[in-house]
Design a protein around this motif. Structure first.
Motif, mmCIF file in Angstrom:
data_model
loop_
_atom_site.group_PDB
_atom_site.id
_atom_site.type_symbol
_atom_site.label_atom_id
_atom_site.label_comp_id
_atom_site.label_asym_id
_atom_site.label_seq_id
_atom_site.Cartn_x
_atom_site.Cartn_y
_atom_site.Cartn_z
ATOM 1 N N ALA B 47 0.842 -1.207 0.000
ATOM 2 C CA ALA B 47 0.000 0.000 0.000
ATOM 3 C C ALA B 47 0.871 1.249 0.000
ATOM 4 N N ILE B 48 1.965 1.200 0.763
ATOM 5 C CA ILE B 48 2.868 2.362 0.826
ATOM 6 C C ILE B 48 3.606 2.510 -0.507
ATOM 7 N N GLU B 49 4.088 1.372 -1.041
ATOM 8 C CA GLU B 49 4.852 1.444 -2.297
ATOM 9 C C GLU B 49 3.996 1.922 -3.468
ATOM 10 N N SER B 50 2.705 1.584 -3.438
ATOM 11 C CA SER B 50 1.879 1.972 -4.579
ATOM 12 C C SER B 50 1.652 3.490 -4.612
ATOM 13 N N LEU B 51 1.897 4.161 -3.481
ATOM 14 C CA LEU B 51 1.850 5.630 -3.498
ATOM 15 C C LEU B 51 2.902 6.144 -4.475
ATOM 16 N N MET B 52 4.058 5.512 -4.407
ATOM 17 C CA MET B 52 5.208 5.926 -5.212
ATOM 18 C C MET B 52 4.981 5.591 -6.682
ATOM 19 N N ASN B 54 1.955 4.712 -8.266
ATOM 20 C CA ASN B 54 0.686 5.053 -8.928
ATOM 21 C C ASN B 54 0.274 6.524 -8.861
ATOM 22 N N VAL B 55 0.720 7.225 -7.832
ATOM 23 C CA VAL B 55 0.178 8.570 -7.616
ATOM 24 C C VAL B 55 1.042 9.630 -8.290
#
Lengths: 199, 199
Positions: B47-52, B54-55
């Motif tokens: 969840a934390i990595e997908s910030l990097m 996808n966002v």
């Protein structure tokens, strides 16, 4: 729609699932993360993941460790005749921080709680008994709760036939606190456990 | 030695590097993580990595988004003649939560602060000006700080020749608070901004 991105929503949920982190703090942490560079986020998430891949239980004391046995059990500087029994691995940390205990530890991973189905078999009690060969003192350092009390009594009784000393840590008024703000149960215990003033 | 594992130490450090999380809370979170199963930890770190991954920033309003333009800019239900200017992406969240604003947003990513080297070029001000074609009102919703004040004035001045309304959000006594605990600056502003009671 509140969040403009599903990833943000998932990260907020992930942070909210941690203890003592409410939704507002979780949001703050997520937006903080978004302002960091790729390196920071990678380092953060790999630090968390390495808990899962690297950390296991010491086969002797059942504290968390990366090597077997753990550094405390492996150390030649520790007194192997005295074991301090605690509920959880973070209790080891709390006692190590005092810098005043030089024996070994044993982590029970809980306390007896029949209503929640925690019987002696769920705890590392059998494993504690198997370590008694060279031990002459077992300090019972469980939390001063009803369950901690029951577990303390249970272990003390088990060890009695082995003629091992089983003191418990003292309960009383915390240093720096005042009598005025100390609850009745603590004050009662402090009175019962009164000790002579050395003069 | 305090920690019996380097991974635990690194995880405590990682949590401590987040805002509003002290060393003690970081320890609690780390030990909480260790008690969770593999799935929980994997879900958390991804969840934390997908910030990097996808966002990114919306190319119109510069809020965080996963799609371009962001869901708010893309929505046909929003009033495209009114833009609310905010400092940071989390301010969009705060205003969306009121459920009372139906226009578009523009995120400046900061406020003017010459001492820290934040000049108009560091903020998304040029980008705001390029959006003025069909707009007749720009609400300035910056934080009531000196820098927010200066930035509010700066943008209002820039937009004056375009004959666009540039109101700022009101400052005053927060709802549910009391005058007794409101600071002088806020109370002064509340007095200055007094409005007629509708009777």
């Amino acid at each position: 729609m509140i969040y403009t991105s599903e990833s943000i929503e998932k990260a907020v949920e992930a942070f909210s699932s941690l203890p003592s982190i409410g939704r507002k703090t979780a949001q703050r942490l997520t937006y903080f993360m978004l302002r960091q560079n790729e390196d920071f986020i990678k380092k953060f998430s790999s630090a968390i993941e390495s808990l899962m891949t690297n950390v296991k239980l010491c086969p002797v004391c059942y504290n968390y460790t990366e090597i077997e046995p753990c550094p405390i059990c492996a150390s030649h500087k520790r007194d192997r005749t005295i074991i301090c029994v605690v509920e959880e691995p973070n209790d080891v940390l709390a006692i190590e921080k005092t810098g005043e205990f030089f024996g070994l530890y044993h982590v029970l991973h809980g306390v007896l709680n029949p209503l929640d189905g925690i019987t002696p078999n769920e705890l590392k009690i059998k494993e504690l008994l198997s370590r008694m060969a060279d031990v002459n003192e077992v300090i019972l350092a469980l939390n001063p709760s009803i369950e901690g009390e029951v577990t303390t009594q249970y272990i003390a009784k088990l060890l009695k036939p082995l003629e091992i000393k089983t003191p418990r840590i003292a309960s009383g008024v915390p240093i720096g606190s005042s009598l005025e703000f100390t609850d009745e149960a603590t004050l009662t215990r402090a009175l019962e456990s009164r000790i002579n003033v050395a003069v």
